[in-house]
Design a protein around this motif. Structure first.
Motif, PDB file in Angstrom:
ATOM      1  N   ILE A 118     -13.010   8.201   0.774  1.00 53.47           N
ATOM      2  CA  ILE A 118     -13.636   7.422  -0.296  1.00 53.47           C
ATOM      3  C   ILE A 118     -13.267   5.935  -0.215  1.00 53.47           C
ATOM      4  CG2 ILE A 118     -13.954   9.323  -1.914  1.00 53.47           C
ATOM      5  CD1 ILE A 118     -11.329   8.515  -3.274  1.00 53.47           C
ATOM      6  N   SER A 119     -12.532   5.555   0.818  1.00 58.99           N
ATOM      7  CA  SER A 119     -12.128   4.164   1.061  1.00 58.99           C
ATOM      8  C   SER A 119     -11.413   3.550  -0.148  1.00 58.99           C
ATOM      9  CB  SER A 119     -13.349   3.331   1.459  1.00 58.99           C
ATOM     10  OG  SER A 119     -12.931   2.129   2.048  1.00 58.99           O
ATOM     11  N   VAL A 120     -10.413   4.266  -0.635  1.00 57.35           N
ATOM     12  CA  VAL A 120      -9.624   3.808  -1.777  1.00 57.35           C
ATOM     13  C   VAL A 120      -8.161   3.681  -1.363  1.00 57.35           C
ATOM     14  CG1 VAL A 120      -8.718   4.500  -4.044  1.00 57.35           C
ATOM     15  CG2 VAL A 120     -11.158   4.688  -3.567  1.00 57.35           C
ATOM     16  N   GLY A 121      -7.564   2.561  -1.719  1.00 55.28           N
ATOM     17  CA  GLY A 121      -6.156   2.342  -1.449  1.00 55.28           C
ATOM     18  C   GLY A 121      -5.352   2.381  -2.737  1.00 55.28           C
ATOM     19  N   MET A 122      -4.178   3.001  -2.674  1.00 55.79           N
ATOM     20  CA  MET A 122      -3.254   2.992  -3.805  1.00 55.79           C
ATOM     21  C   MET A 122      -2.180   1.952  -3.509  1.00 55.79           C
ATOM     22  SD  MET A 122      -2.929   6.975  -4.863  1.00 55.79           S
ATOM     23  CE  MET A 122      -2.207   6.590  -6.448  1.00 55.79           C
ATOM     24  N   ILE A 123      -1.961   1.076  -4.466  1.00 60.47           N
ATOM     25  CA  ILE A 123      -1.030  -0.036  -4.281  1.00 60.47           C
ATOM     26  C   ILE A 123       0.041   0.013  -5.352  1.00 60.47           C
ATOM     27  CG2 ILE A 123      -0.809  -2.559  -4.268  1.00 60.47           C
ATOM     28  CD1 ILE A 123      -3.774  -2.615  -3.332  1.00 60.47           C
ATOM     29  N   ARG A 124       1.306  -0.035  -4.920  1.00 59.59           N
ATOM     30  CA  ARG A 124       2.446  -0.113  -5.835  1.00 59.59           C
ATOM     31  C   ARG A 124       2.690  -1.600  -6.091  1.00 59.59           C
ATOM     32  NH1 ARG A 124       4.676   3.486  -8.874  1.00 59.59           N
ATOM     33  NH2 ARG A 124       4.760   4.964  -7.169  1.00 59.59           N
ATOM     34  N   LEU A 125       2.531  -2.030  -7.344  1.00 57.09           N
ATOM     35  CA  LEU A 125       2.630  -3.448  -7.677  1.00 57.09           C
ATOM     36  C   LEU A 125       4.058  -3.892  -7.970  1.00 57.09           C
ATOM     37  CD1 LEU A 125      -0.466  -3.994 -10.008  1.00 57.09           C
ATOM     38  CD2 LEU A 125      -0.218  -4.625  -7.603  1.00 57.09           C
ATOM     39  N   VAL A 176       0.852  -1.189   0.000  1.00 61.32           N
ATOM     40  CA  VAL A 176       0.000   0.000   0.000  1.00 61.32           C
ATOM     41  C   VAL A 176       0.889   1.241   0.000  1.00 61.32           C
ATOM     42  CG1 VAL A 176      -1.720   1.298   1.315  1.00 61.32           C
ATOM     43  CG2 VAL A 176      -1.881  -1.201   1.183  1.00 61.32           C
ATOM     44  N   ASP A 177       0.572   2.172  -0.880  1.00 63.19           N
ATOM     45  CA  ASP A 177       1.329   3.413  -0.999  1.00 63.19           C
ATOM     46  C   ASP A 177       0.591   4.572  -0.324  1.00 63.19           C
ATOM     47  OD1 ASP A 177       3.752   4.568  -2.424  1.00 63.19           O
ATOM     48  OD2 ASP A 177       2.168   5.926  -3.118  1.00 63.19           O
ATOM     49  N   ASP A 199      -5.666  -6.934   8.341  1.00 63.76           N
ATOM     50  CA  ASP A 199      -5.638  -8.332   7.924  1.00 63.76           C
ATOM     51  C   ASP A 199      -7.005  -8.713   7.370  1.00 63.76           C
ATOM     52  OD1 ASP A 199      -5.048 -10.964   7.447  1.00 63.76           O
ATOM     53  OD2 ASP A 199      -4.584 -11.478   9.533  1.00 63.76           O
ATOM     54  N   PHE A 200      -7.164  -8.604   6.035  1.00 62.39           N
ATOM     55  CA  PHE A 200      -8.428  -9.002   5.416  1.00 62.39           C
ATOM     56  C   PHE A 200      -8.194  -9.422   3.967  1.00 62.39           C
ATOM     57  CE2 PHE A 200      -8.058  -4.519   4.423  1.00 62.39           C
ATOM     58  CZ  PHE A 200      -8.598  -4.377   3.152  1.00 62.39           C
ATOM     59  N   THR A 201      -9.174 -10.139   3.420  1.00 66.06           N
ATOM     60  CA  THR A 201      -9.130 -10.632   2.050  1.00 66.06           C
ATOM     61  C   THR A 201     -10.308 -10.045   1.289  1.00 66.06           C
ATOM     62  OG1 THR A 201      -8.145 -12.686   2.843  1.00 66.06           O
ATOM     63  CG2 THR A 201      -9.092 -12.731   0.649  1.00 66.06           C
ATOM     64  N   GLN A 202     -10.089  -9.706   0.025  1.00 61.21           N
ATOM     65  CA  GLN A 202     -11.189  -9.210  -0.801  1.00 61.21           C
ATOM     66  C   GLN A 202     -10.911  -9.499  -2.269  1.00 61.21           C
ATOM     67  OE1 GLN A 202     -10.998  -4.811  -0.140  1.00 61.21           O
ATOM     68  NE2 GLN A 202     -10.956  -4.710  -2.370  1.00 61.21           N
ATOM     69  N   ASP A 203     -11.977  -9.478  -3.073  1.00 55.97           N
ATOM     70  CA  ASP A 203     -11.859  -9.630  -4.517  1.00 55.97           C
ATOM     71  C   ASP A 203     -11.660  -8.256  -5.147  1.00 55.97           C
ATOM     72  OD1 ASP A 203     -12.280 -12.440  -4.572  1.00 55.97           O
ATOM     73  OD2 ASP A 203     -14.437 -12.119  -4.374  1.00 55.97           O
ATOM     74  N   ILE A 204     -10.942  -8.230  -6.267  1.00 52.42           N
ATOM     75  CA  ILE A 204     -10.769  -6.989  -7.019  1.00 52.42           C
ATOM     76  C   ILE A 204     -11.962  -6.844  -7.958  1.00 52.42           C
ATOM     77  CG2 ILE A 204      -9.314  -5.721  -8.660  1.00 52.42           C
ATOM     78  CD1 ILE A 204      -7.973  -6.085  -5.980  1.00 52.42           C
ATOM     79  N   ALA A 205     -12.859  -5.910  -7.658  1.00 52.08           N
ATOM     80  CA  ALA A 205     -14.042  -5.671  -8.491  1.00 52.08           C
ATOM     81  C   ALA A 205     -13.713  -4.710  -9.630  1.00 52.08           C
ATOM     82  CB  ALA A 205     -15.181  -5.126  -7.645  1.00 52.08           C
ATOM     83  N   SER A 206     -12.832  -3.748  -9.348  1.00 54.95           N
ATOM     84  CA  SER A 206     -12.399  -2.790 -10.369  1.00 54.95           C
ATOM     85  C   SER A 206     -11.100  -2.153  -9.901  1.00 54.95           C
ATOM     86  CB  SER A 206     -13.462  -1.714 -10.591  1.00 54.95           C
ATOM     87  OG  SER A 206     -13.611  -0.931  -9.428  1.00 54.95           O
ATOM     88  N   ASP A 251     -12.286  -2.772   1.293  1.00 53.00           N
ATOM     89  CA  ASP A 251     -13.369  -3.066   2.237  1.00 53.00           C
ATOM     90  C   ASP A 251     -13.099  -2.498   3.631  1.00 53.00           C
ATOM     91  OD1 ASP A 251     -14.564  -4.458   0.176  1.00 53.00           O
ATOM     92  OD2 ASP A 251     -13.908  -6.427   0.881  1.00 53.00           O
ATOM     93  N   GLN A 252     -11.821  -2.337   3.972  1.00 52.86           N
ATOM     94  CA  GLN A 252     -11.438  -1.850   5.294  1.00 52.86           C
ATOM     95  C   GLN A 252     -10.304  -0.831   5.135  1.00 52.86           C
ATOM     96  OE1 GLN A 252     -10.477  -5.059   8.006  1.00 52.86           O
ATOM     97  NE2 GLN A 252     -12.020  -6.397   7.107  1.00 52.86           N
ATOM     98  N   LYS A 253      -9.993  -0.156   6.236  1.00 54.86           N
ATOM     99  CA  LYS A 253      -8.896   0.804   6.223  1.00 54.86           C
ATOM    100  C   LYS A 253      -7.570   0.070   6.011  1.00 54.86           C
ATOM    101  CE  LYS A 253      -6.704   4.441   8.899  1.00 54.86           C
ATOM    102  NZ  LYS A 253      -6.715   5.259  10.100  1.00 54.86           N
ATOM    103  N   VAL A 254      -6.731   0.637   5.152  1.00 56.06           N
ATOM    104  CA  VAL A 254      -5.380   0.106   4.949  1.00 56.06           C
ATOM    105  C   VAL A 254      -4.381   1.202   5.300  1.00 56.06           C
ATOM    106  CG1 VAL A 254      -6.054  -1.580   3.198  1.00 56.06           C
ATOM    107  CG2 VAL A 254      -5.416   0.711   2.482  1.00 56.06           C
ATOM    108  N   ARG A 255      -3.156   0.800   5.549  1.00 60.94           N
ATOM    109  CA  ARG A 255      -2.126   1.739   5.959  1.00 60.94           C
ATOM    110  C   ARG A 255      -0.916   1.638   5.047  1.00 60.94           C
ATOM    111  NH1 ARG A 255      -5.270  -0.384   9.346  1.00 60.94           N
ATOM    112  NH2 ARG A 255      -6.178   0.816  11.036  1.00 60.94           N
TER     113      ARG A 255
END
Length: 82
Positions: free
Chosen positions: A16-23, A9-10, A41-48, A70-74
């Motif tokens: 807006i509950s959006v996370g930016m991820i550096r792949l 997570v970047d 610590d959670f799992t989710q599907d990538i919807a978009s 789905d949840q807060k990320v840091r």
């Protein structure tokens, strides 16, 4: 459950509950991810996902993507592909 680290997570936009991820590996819509950190610590599907505010179906290593989470990320939480 076999997991492969694909990025970190970047940034997190709480309003807006959006996370930016550096792949560090590829990811596509429909994949399942697991986000883990010191208090995350959670799992989710990538919807978009978006790359530079443009909707995308897949992303590659080095891309900075935005996804609805789905949840807060840091910052620096590790992202795994399940």
């Amino acid at each position: 459950m076999d997991e492969k680290q694909i990025g970190a997570v970047d940034h997190f936009f709480g309003n807006i509950s959006v996370g930016m991820i550096r792949l560090a590996d590829s990811l596509k819509v429909g994949d399942k991810i697991h986000i883990k950190g010191s208090t995350t610590d959670f799992t989710q599907d990538i919807a978009s996902m978006q790359i530079d505010r443009v909707p995308a179906q897949e992303a590659k290593s080095g891309d900075l993507i935005s996804i609805k989470v789905d949840q807060k990320v840091r910052k620096d939480d590790i992202v795994y592909k399940v």
